[in-house]
Write a protein that holds these residues in place. Structure first.
Motif, PDB file in Angstrom:
ATOM      1  N   SER A 136       0.849  -1.192   0.000  1.00 24.58           N
ATOM      2  CA  SER A 136       0.000   0.000   0.000  1.00 24.58           C
ATOM      3  C   SER A 136       0.886   1.244   0.000  1.00 24.58           C
ATOM      4  N   LYS A 167       0.591   1.376  -6.853  1.00 20.71           N
ATOM      5  CA  LYS A 167      -0.237   0.460  -7.652  1.00 20.71           C
ATOM      6  C   LYS A 167      -1.264   1.213  -8.493  1.00 20.71           C
ATOM      7  N   SER A 168      -1.872   2.217  -7.907  1.00 22.99           N
ATOM      8  CA  SER A 168      -2.876   2.993  -8.654  1.00 22.99           C
ATOM      9  C   SER A 168      -2.237   3.720  -9.830  1.00 22.99           C
ATOM     10  N   GLN A 169      -1.041   4.261  -9.630  1.00 25.69           N
ATOM     11  CA  GLN A 169      -0.335   4.920 -10.729  1.00 25.69           C
ATOM     12  C   GLN A 169       0.005   3.915 -11.826  1.00 25.69           C
ATOM     13  N   VAL A 219      -1.674   1.151 -12.605  1.00 24.91           N
ATOM     14  CA  VAL A 219      -2.893   0.809 -13.339  1.00 24.91           C
ATOM     15  C   VAL A 219      -3.337   1.971 -14.226  1.00 24.91           C
ATOM     16  N   GLN A 220      -3.150   3.187 -13.758  1.00 23.74           N
ATOM     17  CA  GLN A 220      -3.476   4.348 -14.593  1.00 23.74           C
ATOM     18  C   GLN A 220      -2.629   4.357 -15.854  1.00 23.74           C
ATOM     19  N   GLU A 236      -3.976   1.760 -18.124  1.00 23.04           N
ATOM     20  CA  GLU A 236      -5.225   2.235 -18.716  1.00 23.04           C
ATOM     21  C   GLU A 236      -4.958   3.192 -19.875  1.00 23.04           C
ATOM     22  N   CYS A 268      -9.295  -1.609 -17.074  1.00 26.86           N
ATOM     23  CA  CYS A 268      -8.755  -1.664 -15.722  1.00 26.86           C
ATOM     24  C   CYS A 268      -9.835  -1.644 -14.643  1.00 26.86           C
ATOM     25  N   ASP A 289     -10.067  -1.443 -10.245  1.00 29.21           N
ATOM     26  CA  ASP A 289      -9.331  -1.188  -9.017  1.00 29.21           C
ATOM     27  C   ASP A 289      -9.973  -1.921  -7.844  1.00 29.21           C
ATOM     28  N   ASN A 290      -9.123  -2.549  -7.010  1.00 30.82           N
ATOM     29  CA  ASN A 290      -9.534  -3.151  -5.744  1.00 30.82           C
ATOM     30  C   ASN A 290     -10.619  -4.221  -5.896  1.00 30.82           C
ATOM     31  N   ILE A 312      -6.268  -4.279  -9.899  1.00 33.35           N
ATOM     32  CA  ILE A 312      -5.559  -4.204  -8.624  1.00 33.35           C
ATOM     33  C   ILE A 312      -6.253  -5.120  -7.632  1.00 33.35           C
ATOM     34  N   ASP A 356      -5.353  -6.076  -3.671  1.00 33.69           N
ATOM     35  CA  ASP A 356      -4.376  -5.859  -2.611  1.00 33.69           C
ATOM     36  C   ASP A 356      -4.986  -6.059  -1.235  1.00 33.69           C
TER      37      ASP A 356
END
Length: 300
Positions: free
Chosen positions: A13, A17-19, A21-22, A25, A31, A33-34, A60, A62
């Motif tokens: 965390s 991870k979000s960056q 996946v962005q 995308e 994509c 998320d979560n 994602i 996690d």
């Protein structure tokens, strides 16, 4: 129609991870998320029936999935049973970096909502240890800017009908900071003359022309480069022939500031000139007292 391909992004965390996946995308991946891991096999099944729009999928999964996260192992077994092509991308960063990022954003760690942040990070590393061992691609974002993270992902996962071949990453490092865990080839250049003992070069990086010229002025350096480049040129097509998609060549000296940086840059330039898909990273450069770097470079 391209074969269905799934990328599962997981890891620590706050590591990015979000960056990641962005970035995927932006490349055209569908994509999510979560997503709870227990739902991944069903989701993959639906995507495989969804046509061209969902040929390339990234998601994602996690620690935010809570108890569902424990189902990841079983979900991966089900994906294999379904014949689903997938890769696990594990994003991580040092404890110090994660603490700093959480303090900057003032967010709570999912495993430490009422306790110390360091305890949550330690617990998360412990829970993710087994999953990390099964990762296909590990990215340490400790010294990476968002742009550099995206560049790594673009090199490896860009959607292209003609995307073939192997991506090579050259990484300089310092042995006193530990060897890169994802290195395929490790070259120890501590036998080369050390600019650290020259007062005027001590606080200048191996990318500064004067430092590079000093290291390369010795006959042993020229002989090493010739033999080393010849070996790498021999190895690359053989690794690629065996189906390897990414190769990490780590070059180490004591601190990761002078000799390893200089030789890594030399190898990077050589491979670039021969048409290899190559990128470079200086993992430990700015863990040293760097007062001067080459013009045009930014700290990593």
């Amino acid at each position: 129609m391209d074969q269905f391909h799934l990328i599962i992004v997981t890891g620590m965390s706050g590591a990015g991870k979000s960056q990641a996946v962005q970035a995927l995308e932006d490349m055209g991946y569908f994509c999510i998320d979560n997503i709870p891991p227990v739902l991944i096999p069903k989701f993959a099944e639906l995507c495989m029936k969804g046509g061209e729009r969902v040929r390339h999928v990234a998601l994602i999964a996690d620690i935010r999935g809570g108890e569902f996260f424990d189902a990841m192992s079983q979900s991966l077994k089900e994906l294999k049973a379904q014949g689903v092509s997938y890769e696990i991308v594990f994003i991580e960063a040092s404890d110090q970096t994660l603490v700093r990022r959480y303090k900057e954003t003032r967010r709570l760690h999912p495993l430490a909502p009422h306790s110390r942040l360091s305890q949550g990070i330690a617990e998360e590393r412990k829970r993710l240890e087994s999953l990390r061992k099964h990762a296909d691609f590990i990215i340490d974002t400790t010294n990476l800017k968002p742009k550099q993270l995206k560049e790594l992902l673009v090199k490896k996962y860009a959607i292209s009908e003609g995307r073939k071949g192997m991506n090579v990453t050259v990484v300089s490092f310092g042995f006193k900071h530990g060897m890169p865990i994802d290195a395929d080839i490790v070259e120890d250049v501590r036998f080369l003359p050390n600019p650290f003992y020259i007062e005027e070069y001590r606080n200048k990086s191996g990318r500064v022309p004067a430092v590079r010229e000093y290291v390369e002025s010795f006959p042993i350096s020229a002989t090493f480069k010739e033999k080393w480049f010849d070996m790498i040129d021999f190895l690359l097509p053989n690794y690629e022939r065996e189906g390897k998609s990414q190769l990490v060549i780590a070059v180490g000296c004591t601190g990761g500031m002078h000799r390893s940086v200089c030789m890594a840059e030399a190898l990077y330039k050589h491979l670039k000139e021969t048409g290899v898909d190559v990128s470079i990273e200086h993992r430990d450069l700015y863990k040293n007292d760097v007062e001067e770097d080459a013009p045009g470079y930014e700290g990593m």
